[in-house]
Write a protein that holds these residues in place. Sequence first.
Motif, PDB file in Angstrom:
ATOM      1  N   ASN A 138      -4.874  -6.030  22.844  1.00 58.94           N
ATOM      2  CA  ASN A 138      -4.498  -5.460  21.544  1.00 58.94           C
ATOM      3  C   ASN A 138      -4.878  -3.980  21.442  1.00 58.94           C
ATOM      4  O   ASN A 138      -4.122  -3.173  20.906  1.00 58.94           O
ATOM      5  N   CYS A 139      -6.085  -3.637  21.913  1.00 62.25           N
ATOM      6  CA  CYS A 139      -6.528  -2.236  21.824  1.00 62.25           C
ATOM      7  C   CYS A 139      -5.633  -1.344  22.680  1.00 62.25           C
ATOM      8  O   CYS A 139      -5.266  -0.233  22.271  1.00 62.25           O
ATOM      9  N   VAL A 140      -5.261  -1.835  23.876  1.00 64.79           N
ATOM     10  CA  VAL A 140      -4.362  -1.066  24.739  1.00 64.79           C
ATOM     11  C   VAL A 140      -3.002  -0.913  24.049  1.00 64.79           C
ATOM     12  O   VAL A 140      -2.430   0.182  24.010  1.00 64.79           O
ATOM     13  N   ALA A 141      -2.509  -1.990  23.440  1.00 65.85           N
ATOM     14  CA  ALA A 141      -1.210  -1.943  22.748  1.00 65.85           C
ATOM     15  C   ALA A 141      -1.254  -0.962  21.576  1.00 65.85           C
ATOM     16  O   ALA A 141      -0.285  -0.255  21.307  1.00 65.85           O
ATOM     17  N   ALA A 142      -2.403  -0.895  20.889  1.00 62.82           N
ATOM     18  CA  ALA A 142      -2.529   0.041  19.761  1.00 62.82           C
ATOM     19  C   ALA A 142      -2.580   1.484  20.264  1.00 62.82           C
ATOM     20  O   ALA A 142      -2.047   2.392  19.636  1.00 62.82           O
ATOM     21  N   ARG A 143      -3.233   1.701  21.427  1.00 61.34           N
ATOM     22  CA  ARG A 143      -3.312   3.065  21.978  1.00 61.34           C
ATOM     23  C   ARG A 143      -1.966   3.549  22.490  1.00 61.34           C
ATOM     24  O   ARG A 143      -1.691   4.743  22.496  1.00 61.34           O
ATOM     25  N   THR A 144      -1.132   2.624  22.925  1.00 63.93           N
ATOM     26  CA  THR A 144       0.159   3.034  23.492  1.00 63.93           C
ATOM     27  C   THR A 144       1.284   2.940  22.457  1.00 63.93           C
ATOM     28  O   THR A 144       2.465   3.071  22.794  1.00 63.93           O
ATOM     29  N   GLY A 145       0.909   2.692  21.205  1.00 69.48           N
ATOM     30  CA  GLY A 145       1.909   2.709  20.129  1.00 69.48           C
ATOM     31  C   GLY A 145       2.733   1.438  20.024  1.00 69.48           C
ATOM     32  O   GLY A 145       3.717   1.385  19.289  1.00 69.48           O
ATOM     33  N   LYS A 146       2.330   0.389  20.740  1.00 69.07           N
ATOM     34  CA  LYS A 146       3.100  -0.862  20.707  1.00 69.07           C
ATOM     35  C   LYS A 146       2.817  -1.639  19.418  1.00 69.07           C
ATOM     36  O   LYS A 146       3.695  -2.320  18.889  1.00 69.07           O
ATOM     37  N   ILE A 147       1.577  -1.562  18.942  1.00 72.56           N
ATOM     38  CA  ILE A 147       1.251  -2.158  17.639  1.00 72.56           C
ATOM     39  C   ILE A 147       0.533  -1.102  16.798  1.00 72.56           C
ATOM     40  O   ILE A 147      -0.038  -0.150  17.342  1.00 72.56           O
ATOM     41  N   ALA A 148       0.607  -1.276  15.474  1.00 73.41           N
ATOM     42  CA  ALA A 148       0.024  -0.266  14.586  1.00 73.41           C
ATOM     43  C   ALA A 148      -1.504  -0.321  14.631  1.00 73.41           C
ATOM     44  O   ALA A 148      -2.082  -1.413  14.595  1.00 73.41           O
ATOM     45  N   PRO A 149      -2.172   0.839  14.716  1.00 77.94           N
ATOM     46  CA  PRO A 149      -3.634   0.853  14.624  1.00 77.94           C
ATOM     47  C   PRO A 149      -4.080   0.358  13.238  1.00 77.94           C
ATOM     48  O   PRO A 149      -3.292   0.407  12.290  1.00 77.94           O
ATOM     49  N   GLN A 150      -5.302  -0.116  13.134  1.00 80.97           N
ATOM     50  CA  GLN A 150      -5.824  -0.579  11.846  1.00 80.97           C
ATOM     51  C   GLN A 150      -7.219  -0.009  11.625  1.00 80.97           C
ATOM     52  O   GLN A 150      -8.031   0.019  12.539  1.00 80.97           O
ATOM     53  N   THR A 151      -7.475   0.433  10.405  1.00 81.21           N
ATOM     54  CA  THR A 151      -8.814   0.906  10.071  1.00 81.21           C
ATOM     55  C   THR A 151      -9.643  -0.273   9.551  1.00 81.21           C
ATOM     56  O   THR A 151      -9.128  -1.367   9.338  1.00 81.21           O
ATOM     57  N   GLN A 152     -10.949  -0.017   9.334  1.00 80.37           N
ATOM     58  CA  GLN A 152     -11.863  -1.115   9.027  1.00 80.37           C
ATOM     59  C   GLN A 152     -11.781  -1.564   7.566  1.00 80.37           C
ATOM     60  O   GLN A 152     -11.476  -0.803   6.661  1.00 80.37           O
ATOM     61  N   SER A 153     -12.125  -2.835   7.402  1.00 84.54           N
ATOM     62  CA  SER A 153     -11.891  -3.621   6.185  1.00 84.54           C
ATOM     63  C   SER A 153     -12.339  -2.992   4.866  1.00 84.54           C
ATOM     64  O   SER A 153     -13.522  -2.775   4.616  1.00 84.54           O
ATOM     65  N   SER A 154     -11.354  -2.700   4.013  1.00 85.29           N
ATOM     66  CA  SER A 154     -11.621  -2.254   2.654  1.00 85.29           C
ATOM     67  C   SER A 154     -10.373  -2.502   1.816  1.00 85.29           C
ATOM     68  O   SER A 154      -9.253  -2.384   2.316  1.00 85.29           O
ATOM     69  N   ILE A 155     -10.581  -2.870   0.552  1.00 88.11           N
ATOM     70  CA  ILE A 155      -9.458  -3.187  -0.340  1.00 88.11           C
ATOM     71  C   ILE A 155      -9.671  -2.434  -1.642  1.00 88.11           C
ATOM     72  O   ILE A 155     -10.799  -2.336  -2.127  1.00 88.11           O
ATOM     73  N   ALA A 156      -8.600  -1.892  -2.223  1.00 90.18           N
ATOM     74  CA  ALA A 156      -8.695  -1.267  -3.543  1.00 90.18           C
ATOM     75  C   ALA A 156      -7.974  -2.140  -4.558  1.00 90.18           C
ATOM     76  O   ALA A 156      -6.919  -2.690  -4.270  1.00 90.18           O
ATOM     77  N   ILE A 157      -8.572  -2.285  -5.753  1.00 91.29           N
ATOM     78  CA  ILE A 157      -7.953  -3.108  -6.802  1.00 91.29           C
ATOM     79  C   ILE A 157      -8.063  -2.377  -8.134  1.00 91.29           C
ATOM     80  O   ILE A 157      -9.061  -1.712  -8.426  1.00 91.29           O
ATOM     81  N   SER A 158      -7.000  -2.483  -8.941  1.00 91.63           N
ATOM     82  CA  SER A 158      -7.018  -1.875 -10.274  1.00 91.63           C
ATOM     83  C   SER A 158      -6.354  -2.829 -11.256  1.00 91.63           C
ATOM     84  O   SER A 158      -5.359  -3.476 -10.926  1.00 91.63           O
ATOM     85  N   GLY A 159      -6.918  -2.918 -12.445  1.00 90.05           N
ATOM     86  CA  GLY A 159      -6.323  -3.760 -13.478  1.00 90.05           C
ATOM     87  C   GLY A 159      -5.824  -2.936 -14.635  1.00 90.05           C
ATOM     88  O   GLY A 159      -5.519  -3.466 -15.699  1.00 90.05           O
ATOM     89  N   ASP A 160      -5.750  -1.628 -14.448  1.00 90.30           N
ATOM     90  CA  ASP A 160      -5.362  -0.733 -15.539  1.00 90.30           C
ATOM     91  C   ASP A 160      -3.859  -0.527 -15.575  1.00 90.30           C
ATOM     92  O   ASP A 160      -3.167  -0.747 -14.599  1.00 90.30           O
ATOM     93  N   SER A 161      -3.384  -0.036 -16.714  1.00 84.56           N
ATOM     94  CA  SER A 161      -1.981   0.356 -16.767  1.00 84.56           C
ATOM     95  C   SER A 161      -1.818   1.628 -15.939  1.00 84.56           C
ATOM     96  O   SER A 161      -2.795   2.319 -15.651  1.00 84.56           O
ATOM     97  N   GLU A 162      -0.597   1.906 -15.594  1.00 85.77           N
ATOM     98  CA  GLU A 162      -0.275   2.971 -14.630  1.00 85.77           C
ATOM     99  C   GLU A 162      -0.978   4.299 -14.909  1.00 85.77           C
ATOM    100  O   GLU A 162      -1.393   4.998 -14.009  1.00 85.77           O
ATOM    101  N   ASP A 163      -1.129   4.663 -16.205  1.00 90.45           N
ATOM    102  CA  ASP A 163      -1.645   5.993 -16.514  1.00 90.45           C
ATOM    103  C   ASP A 163      -3.181   6.064 -16.532  1.00 90.45           C
ATOM    104  O   ASP A 163      -3.734   7.140 -16.645  1.00 90.45           O
ATOM    105  N   VAL A 164      -3.882   4.946 -16.452  1.00 92.92           N
ATOM    106  CA  VAL A 164      -5.348   4.995 -16.473  1.00 92.92           C
ATOM    107  C   VAL A 164      -5.897   5.058 -15.053  1.00 92.92           C
ATOM    108  O   VAL A 164      -6.615   5.968 -14.682  1.00 92.92           O
ATOM    109  N   GLN A 165      -5.542   4.051 -14.250  1.00 96.33           N
ATOM    110  CA  GLN A 165      -5.827   4.137 -12.820  1.00 96.33           C
ATOM    111  C   GLN A 165      -7.295   4.318 -12.438  1.00 96.33           C
ATOM    112  O   GLN A 165      -7.665   5.324 -11.845  1.00 96.33           O
TER     113      GLN A 165
END
Length: 303
Positions: free
Chosen positions: A45-72
């Motif tokens: 997988n790491c070789v495939a990511a280095r050669t552009g065969k699969i998309a690289p991925q950064t380390q685990s983090s998620i963003a969540i919002s419960g606001d309306s569009e203008d508050v954010q």
Amino acid sequence: MSAPVTLARSDRTGLITAKLRLIRIHILGSAAGGGLPQWNCACANCVAARTGKIAPQTQSSIAISGDSEDVQRWFLINASPDLPRQIESMPRLQPRHDSLRNSSVAGVFLTNADIDHALGLLLLREQEKPLVVYATDETRKALAWIDSVLARFCGIEWRKISADFQLLGGSIGFRAIELPRSVAFQFRDDTSGATALFAPGVGELTDKLRDAVNASDVVVFDGTFWSDGELSLVRPSARGAREMNHLPISDGSFEVLRQSPARRKIYTHINNTNPILMPGSPERAQVERAGIEIARDGLEIVL
Ligand SMILES: [Zn+2]
Ligand SMILES: [Zn+2]
């Protein structure tokens, strides 16, 4: 489930404008510790990511919002060492142009004290106000070193978490589901009842977690390893997945996720050795056939 509609105050023309308030989820990073590719790894997988065969991925983090569009205001679930570039990849997390220094990051939820979940806190040190961090007492204790480093910069304002829903402001609330050596977080929009479960580090499928998997609209779950002995294929001395507090997919979480009635079921925190990352692999096909998605950086969910 119908979309929540909240009524905003009258605008200057005297008309009442309807505003949508939704839970927005953005997968900032979908890889486990080390990322994809990992600096010292030459697995397929790491070789495939280095050669552009699969998309690289950064380390685990998620963003969540419960606001309306203008508050954010956005909350992060874990703060990975890749956080600065993850913020640059997501315009909604970037500073507004109405002042020179600001951030829409309102707080960070930590599922445990892993380096790949907590190191990003240090990289938010330029903030003026203390960072708001939600975590268990155990996680807080384990991160005393980060606490003391940040004390010389912005500092941390620690917030308690509990098994009961507490309001985060707006109509969104959250609760913690305690697991051995980690927690999962469930967020709920009180207006619509929509719920999202985030469990990127699961060592054991407890009854409470199983109930939450079956009672959430969106489930984002620990997909670190396919099998218990996976890591020993690249590093013979490596501990097993369960020993590292990660339930493997194949004989651990797969059946439970497959059977869950959730609208979206997504594996995240995927280790670079996991065969589900490789297009065309039988493991990936099995997961997809079961209606389970494999997270990628930048994946957005609105509910
Ligand atoms: Zn991790
Ligand atoms: Zn690798």
